[in-house]
Design an enzyme around this catalytic site. Structure first.
Site, mmCIF file in Angstrom:
data_model
loop_
_atom_site.group_PDB
_atom_site.id
_atom_site.type_symbol
_atom_site.label_atom_id
_atom_site.label_comp_id
_atom_site.label_asym_id
_atom_site.label_seq_id
_atom_site.Cartn_x
_atom_site.Cartn_y
_atom_site.Cartn_z
ATOM 1 N N HIS A 109 124.182 -7.115 28.014
ATOM 2 C CA HIS A 109 123.273 -6.142 27.423
ATOM 3 C C HIS A 109 121.692 -6.670 27.686
ATOM 4 O O HIS A 109 121.299 -7.433 26.899
ATOM 5 C CB HIS A 109 123.443 -6.023 25.777
ATOM 6 N N ASP A 149 127.887 -10.900 29.131
ATOM 7 C CA ASP A 149 127.640 -10.185 27.764
ATOM 8 C C ASP A 149 126.579 -10.198 27.269
ATOM 9 O O ASP A 149 125.581 -9.356 26.835
ATOM 10 C CB ASP A 149 128.953 -10.240 26.602
HETATM 11 FE FE FE2 Z 1 129.225 -5.967 25.222
#
Ligand code: FE2
Length: 425
Positions: free
Chosen positions: A66, A314
């Site tokens: 992200h 992540d």
């Molecule tokens: Fe995620």
């Protein structure tokens, strides 16, 4: 012409006599010849890099991050759970500008590139009527297109239906240029709405001809089974391997009879799986006390069943996870420990999860890999083979994209005063 000499490739034969080495010839940013070292003479005019028998691989593929969340952790709040972090982000995002997000995304991309990443799939929160993050990341993607390939996922962090007009915002984000349809069914109010959101994601993927990547079952709840709907939709729409299920942590809590039944369906459906080992180890198991679950999906069993599994960072210092530095070899190290994947054949294959398997998830196989005729993208590791690479969490010494050198680093050198006999070294 460029020549990268004396590389250990992953396909190299390893015998007791030593490891076979290769020379890689590059012209105009494309691999033109890959042959055993010394087989073809090198023109004097060539730009030569001697890799001295170090491991050379296709670049790392970041299949789940992200970029809009980088460095948004509030140090005064310790979330520690998925839903706590989503609440925190919901407040934080209202304060961010396009410039803020671009600056942080650049920092994150630099960290990933420093560790050998050249392909990135990032989720972008589109549950925001102003599309602040999306506008920022569309600009970043365009500005960096010559050195890193970025895929953007229209990701409704606060839901298709739990957030007002979330479904319409996802569709609008696709029209604005997102490559992939996202989702988060376990965050919707009910199982029915979760399933409806998965169906909607596939409907949009068909309508706009996009890929699918859904945050799925990121919970220890053994009854969270939205992955079933993803496999079903992928199978019946024919989207198949153009779809991915991220996280699927709940699979670690399913009963074995159900899990084994579903392995066959997963393979038939062709869907990809993405695991984020450090993140989910931190976020899951929060309600267990001890004994405590590991929080990750069944990586070893999925691979054994013939499914494609890749790994992602992540988060880098965001409400979900306070650490992270974009070095995907850390994810490999965590995954092989947590999933009990340390037989010698598994260790030689483990780097697949951040290279070829990631490329399959991103559907970039047509221009990914060290093969004649493909773009000259490679990384050189400070290691002789995959096992040494993961054991040492080896540095990336060279990163080349379309023949262009993006990163160059000297191998570390250290002298330790230890009384070891020379012959024992
Ligand atoms: Fe995620």
């Amino acid at each position: 012409m460029q020549v990268f000499k004396n590389a250990v490739l992953r396909k190299c034969k390893r015998t007791e006599a030593g490891t076979e080495l290769y020379d890689l010839f590059v012209e105009n940013g494309v691999f033109t010849r890959i042959c055993p070292a010394g087989e073809v003479s090198v023109p004097e005019s060539a730009e030569i890099k001697d890799l001295h028998g170090r491991l050379v691989m296709a670049p790392y593929v970041e299949s789940h991050i992200h970029l809009d969340y980088i460095y948004t952790m509030d140090p005064t709040v310790e979330a520690g759970t998925l839903f706590g972090a989503i609440n925190q982000w919901s407040d934080t995002k209202k304060t961010l500008t396009v410039e803020d997000i671009k600056k942080k995304a650049y920092q994150g991309i630099e960290m990933e590139m420093r560790h050998g990443v050249q392909f990135i799939r990032t989720h972008v929160d589109v549950t925001d009527p102003n599309f602040t993050a999306l506008r920022a990341l569309l600009e970043v993607k365009e500005e960096l297109k010559d050195i890193v390939e970025i895929q953007l996922i229209a990701f409704p962090q606060e839901g298709y239906y739990a957030y007002k007009n979330g479904d319409q915002l996802v569709e609008e984000a696709l029209k604005l240029g997102c490559d992939v349809v996202g989702g988060i069914p376990h965050f919707e109010f009910s199982r029915e709405l979760g399933e409806k959101s998965v169906k909607k994601a596939f409907e949009l993927a068909q309508k706009y001809d996009r890929l699918v990547d859904i945050h799925c079952d990121e919970t220890d709840d053994q009854d969270s089974k939205f992955v079933e709907e993803i496999a079903t939709q992928a199978y019946y729409t024919g989207i198949g391997s153009r779809a991915a299920a991220s996280h699927t942590c709940a699979m670690g809590s399913y009963n074995n009879a159900y899990a084994y039944k579903m392995m066959t369906k997963f393979r038939q459906s062709g869907i990809n799986f993405i695991s984020c080992p450090t993140e989910n180890t931190y976020l899951q198991g929060r309600y267990d006390g001890y004994p405590m679950r590991r929080g990750i999906t069944r990586i070893d069993e999925l691979i054994a069943a013939g499914c494609n599994v890749s790994l992602g960072q992540d988060s880098i210092s965001d409400p979900w996870y306070p650490l992270g530095n974009g070095n995907l070899i850390h994810q490999v190290d965590y995954a092989i420990h947590q999933a009990h994947m340390m037989s010698i054949p598994q260790l030689y294959k483990c780097m697949d999860m951040i290279t070829d398997n990631g490329a399959a998830t991103l559907q970039i196989q047509d221009h990914y890999g060290i093969e004649e005729g493909k773009p000259a993208n490679l990384i050189e590791l400070d290691a002789r083979n995959e096992i040494d690479a993961v054991r040492e969490r080896a540095d990336v010494l060279l990163s080349v994209h379309n023949g262009r050198i993006l990163l160059e680093k000297e191998p570390s050198s250290i002298r330790i005063d230890l009384p070891i006999h020379e012959q024992d070294r």
